[in-house]
Motif scaffolding. Structure first.
Motif, PDB file in Angstrom:
ATOM      1  N   ASP A   1       0.372  -1.248  -0.380  1.00  0.00           N
ATOM      2  CA  ASP A   1       0.111  -0.234  -0.098  1.00  0.00           C
ATOM      3  C   ASP A   1       1.331   1.038  -0.528  1.00  0.00           C
ATOM      4  O   ASP A   1       1.959   1.302   0.745  1.00  0.00           O
ATOM      5  N   TRP A   2       0.647   1.735  -0.961  1.00  0.00           N
ATOM      6  CA  TRP A   2       2.058   3.404  -1.408  1.00  0.00           C
ATOM      7  C   TRP A   2       1.499   3.921   0.090  1.00  0.00           C
ATOM      8  O   TRP A   2      -0.318   4.670   0.118  1.00  0.00           O
ATOM      9  N   VAL A   3       1.954   4.538   0.524  1.00  0.00           N
ATOM     10  CA  VAL A   3       1.938   5.372   2.013  1.00  0.00           C
ATOM     11  C   VAL A   3       2.574   6.700   1.722  1.00  0.00           C
ATOM     12  O   VAL A   3       3.521   6.545   2.007  1.00  0.00           O
ATOM     13  N   VAL A   4       2.170   7.860   3.415  1.00  0.00           N
ATOM     14  CA  VAL A   4       3.496   8.607   3.199  1.00  0.00           C
ATOM     15  C   VAL A   4       3.874   8.180   4.615  1.00  0.00           C
ATOM     16  O   VAL A   4       5.132   7.855   4.726  1.00  0.00           O
ATOM     17  N   TYR A   5       3.088   7.993   5.810  1.00  0.00           N
ATOM     18  CA  TYR A   5       3.699   6.816   6.659  1.00  0.00           C
ATOM     19  C   TYR A   5       2.831   6.077   7.427  1.00  0.00           C
ATOM     20  O   TYR A   5       1.477   6.025   7.064  1.00  0.00           O
ATOM     21  N   GLY A   6       2.951   5.374   8.500  1.00  0.00           N
ATOM     22  CA  GLY A   6       2.307   4.236   9.006  1.00  0.00           C
ATOM     23  C   GLY A   6       2.373   3.225   8.900  1.00  0.00           C
ATOM     24  O   GLY A   6       2.834   2.310   7.340  1.00  0.00           O
ATOM     25  N   LEU A   7       1.329   2.630   8.919  1.00  0.00           N
ATOM     26  CA  LEU A   7       0.891   1.123   8.662  1.00  0.00           C
ATOM     27  C   LEU A   7      -0.651   1.089   8.266  1.00  0.00           C
ATOM     28  O   LEU A   7      -1.774   1.687   8.090  1.00  0.00           O
ATOM     29  N   THR A   8      -0.442  -0.208   7.318  1.00  0.00           N
ATOM     30  CA  THR A   8      -1.976  -0.326   6.784  1.00  0.00           C
ATOM     31  C   THR A   8      -2.209  -1.958   7.313  1.00  0.00           C
ATOM     32  O   THR A   8      -1.833  -3.027   7.078  1.00  0.00           O
ATOM     33  N   LEU A   9      -3.514  -1.854   7.786  1.00  0.00           N
ATOM     34  CA  LEU A   9      -4.329  -2.882   8.615  1.00  0.00           C
ATOM     35  C   LEU A   9      -5.263  -3.810   7.673  1.00  0.00           C
ATOM     36  O   LEU A   9      -5.338  -4.769   7.748  1.00  0.00           O
ATOM     37  N   SER A  10      -5.893  -2.742   7.004  1.00  0.00           N
ATOM     38  CA  SER A  10      -6.851  -3.611   6.901  1.00  0.00           C
ATOM     39  C   SER A  10      -7.000  -3.889   4.665  1.00  0.00           C
ATOM     40  O   SER A  10      -5.831  -2.926   4.047  1.00  0.00           O
ATOM     41  N   ALA A  11      -7.787  -4.561   4.493  1.00  0.00           N
ATOM     42  CA  ALA A  11      -7.272  -5.404   3.372  1.00  0.00           C
ATOM     43  C   ALA A  11      -7.595  -4.661   1.576  1.00  0.00           C
ATOM     44  O   ALA A  11      -7.484  -4.705   0.675  1.00  0.00           O
ATOM     45  N   ASP A  12      -8.462  -4.230   2.177  1.00  0.00           N
ATOM     46  CA  ASP A  12      -9.946  -3.256   1.379  1.00  0.00           C
ATOM     47  C   ASP A  12      -8.753  -2.175   0.797  1.00  0.00           C
ATOM     48  O   ASP A  12      -8.625  -1.697  -0.475  1.00  0.00           O
ATOM     49  N   LYS A  13      -7.937  -1.823   1.992  1.00  0.00           N
ATOM     50  CA  LYS A  13      -6.412   0.009   1.532  1.00  0.00           C
ATOM     51  C   LYS A  13      -5.578  -1.195   0.319  1.00  0.00           C
ATOM     52  O   LYS A  13      -4.868   0.059   0.153  1.00  0.00           O
ATOM     53  N   TYR A  14      -4.528  -2.007   0.353  1.00  0.00           N
ATOM     54  CA  TYR A  14      -4.008  -2.899  -0.074  1.00  0.00           C
ATOM     55  C   TYR A  14      -4.310  -2.745  -2.159  1.00  0.00           C
ATOM     56  O   TYR A  14      -5.832  -3.024  -2.119  1.00  0.00           O
ATOM     57  N   ASP A  15      -3.633  -1.922  -2.723  1.00  0.00           N
ATOM     58  CA  ASP A  15      -3.840  -1.870  -3.876  1.00  0.00           C
ATOM     59  C   ASP A  15      -3.293  -3.136  -4.874  1.00  0.00           C
ATOM     60  O   ASP A  15      -3.256  -3.834  -5.620  1.00  0.00           O
ATOM     61  N   ASN A  16      -2.258  -3.297  -4.409  1.00  0.00           N
ATOM     62  CA  ASN A  16      -1.052  -3.895  -4.994  1.00  0.00           C
ATOM     63  C   ASN A  16      -0.878  -5.806  -3.803  1.00  0.00           C
ATOM     64  O   ASN A  16      -0.950  -5.886  -2.670  1.00  0.00           O
ATOM     65  N   TRP A  17      -1.218  -6.907  -4.783  1.00  0.00           N
ATOM     66  CA  TRP A  17      -0.886  -8.408  -4.134  1.00  0.00           C
ATOM     67  C   TRP A  17      -0.241  -9.317  -4.535  1.00  0.00           C
ATOM     68  O   TRP A  17      -0.319  -9.118  -5.831  1.00  0.00           O
ATOM     69  N   GLY A  18       0.295 -10.062  -4.469  1.00  0.00           N
ATOM     70  CA  GLY A  18       0.887 -11.241  -4.950  1.00  0.00           C
ATOM     71  C   GLY A  18      -0.105 -12.342  -5.383  1.00  0.00           C
ATOM     72  O   GLY A  18      -1.077 -11.925  -4.183  1.00  0.00           O
ATOM     73  N   ARG A  19       0.391 -13.567  -5.740  1.00  0.00           N
ATOM     74  CA  ARG A  19      -0.482 -14.511  -6.224  1.00  0.00           C
ATOM     75  C   ARG A  19      -0.572 -15.662  -4.706  1.00  0.00           C
ATOM     76  O   ARG A  19      -1.128 -16.310  -4.337  1.00  0.00           O
ATOM     77  N   GLY A  20       0.498 -15.601  -3.937  1.00  0.00           N
ATOM     78  CA  GLY A  20       0.211 -16.270  -2.317  1.00  0.00           C
ATOM     79  C   GLY A  20       1.189 -17.526  -2.992  1.00  0.00           C
ATOM     80  O   GLY A  20       1.763 -18.166  -4.016  1.00  0.00           O
ATOM     81  N   THR A  21       1.987 -17.753  -1.471  1.00  0.00           N
ATOM     82  CA  THR A  21       1.944 -19.178  -1.803  1.00  0.00           C
ATOM     83  C   THR A  21       1.745 -19.803  -0.239  1.00  0.00           C
ATOM     84  O   THR A  21       1.158 -19.505   1.208  1.00  0.00           O
ATOM     85  N   GLN A  22       1.794 -21.364  -0.261  1.00  0.00           N
ATOM     86  CA  GLN A  22       1.001 -22.041   0.408  1.00  0.00           C
ATOM     87  C   GLN A  22       1.916 -22.826   1.555  1.00  0.00           C
ATOM     88  O   GLN A  22       3.232 -23.324   1.184  1.00  0.00           O
ATOM     89  N   VAL A  23       1.037 -22.291   2.386  1.00  0.00           N
ATOM     90  CA  VAL A  23       1.534 -23.113   3.813  1.00  0.00           C
ATOM     91  C   VAL A  23       1.287 -24.126   4.449  1.00  0.00           C
ATOM     92  O   VAL A  23       0.010 -24.285   4.603  1.00  0.00           O
ATOM     93  N   THR A  24       1.286 -25.423   4.486  1.00  0.00           N
ATOM     94  CA  THR A  24       0.601 -26.323   5.046  1.00  0.00           C
ATOM     95  C   THR A  24       1.997 -27.118   6.391  1.00  0.00           C
ATOM     96  O   THR A  24       3.054 -27.003   6.178  1.00  0.00           O
ATOM     97  N   VAL A  25       1.095 -26.950   7.278  1.00  0.00           N
ATOM     98  CA  VAL A  25       1.297 -27.545   8.596  1.00  0.00           C
ATOM     99  C   VAL A  25       0.812 -28.798   9.267  1.00  0.00           C
ATOM    100  O   VAL A  25      -0.625 -29.173   9.208  1.00  0.00           O
ATOM    101  N   SER A  26       1.392 -29.904   9.111  1.00  0.00           N
ATOM    102  CA  SER A  26       0.792 -31.073   9.654  1.00  0.00           C
ATOM    103  C   SER A  26       0.826 -30.813  11.176  1.00  0.00           C
ATOM    104  O   SER A  26       1.522 -31.195  12.284  1.00  0.00           O
ATOM    105  N   SER A  27       0.053 -32.013  11.685  1.00  0.00           N
ATOM    106  CA  SER A  27      -0.260 -32.306  13.296  1.00  0.00           C
ATOM    107  C   SER A  27       0.839 -33.555  13.255  1.00  0.00           C
ATOM    108  O   SER A  27       1.542 -33.813  12.882  1.00  0.00           O
TER     109      SER A  27
END
Length: 125
Positions: free
Chosen positions: A99-125
């Motif tokens: 998220d392009w910002v002047v300062y601070g953090l961005t917590l809401s997904a709605d505020k982010y304009d740029n996303w990656g495609r994701g990476t799978q994390v699987t944790v086995s028990s």
């Protein structure tokens, strides 16, 4: 616009560790607050962690506090998510976002304009 590519996901046993990386290109990385989100099957995408432009401020969802660490290297245009003491409930596709910002953090997904495609994390028990 900045392009984001995640890596580092995989299969790990409960209690193990993984480090996710998100490489950015096409923009001035240091102008962006960065975040990690995750989405498990059948569930909505949820916030995991965020970091400010310079890395001086971070924020985590309660379920990962003390186990996950977000960091960034602006010289390498990369943000990281170190995940320790992994639990089966951490299983999800993990996405980074910018998220392009002047300062601070961005917590809401709605505020982010740029996303990656994701990476799978699987944790086995």
């Amino acid at each position: 616009q900045v392009q984001l590519v995640e890596s580092g996901g995989g299969l790990v046993q409960a209690g193990g560790s993984l480090r996710l990386s998100c490489a950015a290109s096409g923009g001035t990385f240091s102008n962006y607050a960065m975040g990690w989100f995750r989405q498990a099957p059948g569930l909505e995408r949820e916030f995991v962690a965020a970091i400010s432009r310079g890395g001086g401020s971070t924020y985590y969802t309660d379920s990962v506090k003390g186990r996950f660490t977000i960091s960034r290297d602006n010289a390498k245009n990369t943000v990281y998510l170190q995940m320790n003491s992994l639990k089966p409930e951490d299983t999800a596709v993990y996405y980074c976002a910018a998220d392009w910002v002047v300062y601070g953090l961005t917590l809401s997904a709605d505020k982010y304009d740029n996303w990656g495609r994701g990476t799978q994390v699987t944790v086995s028990s």
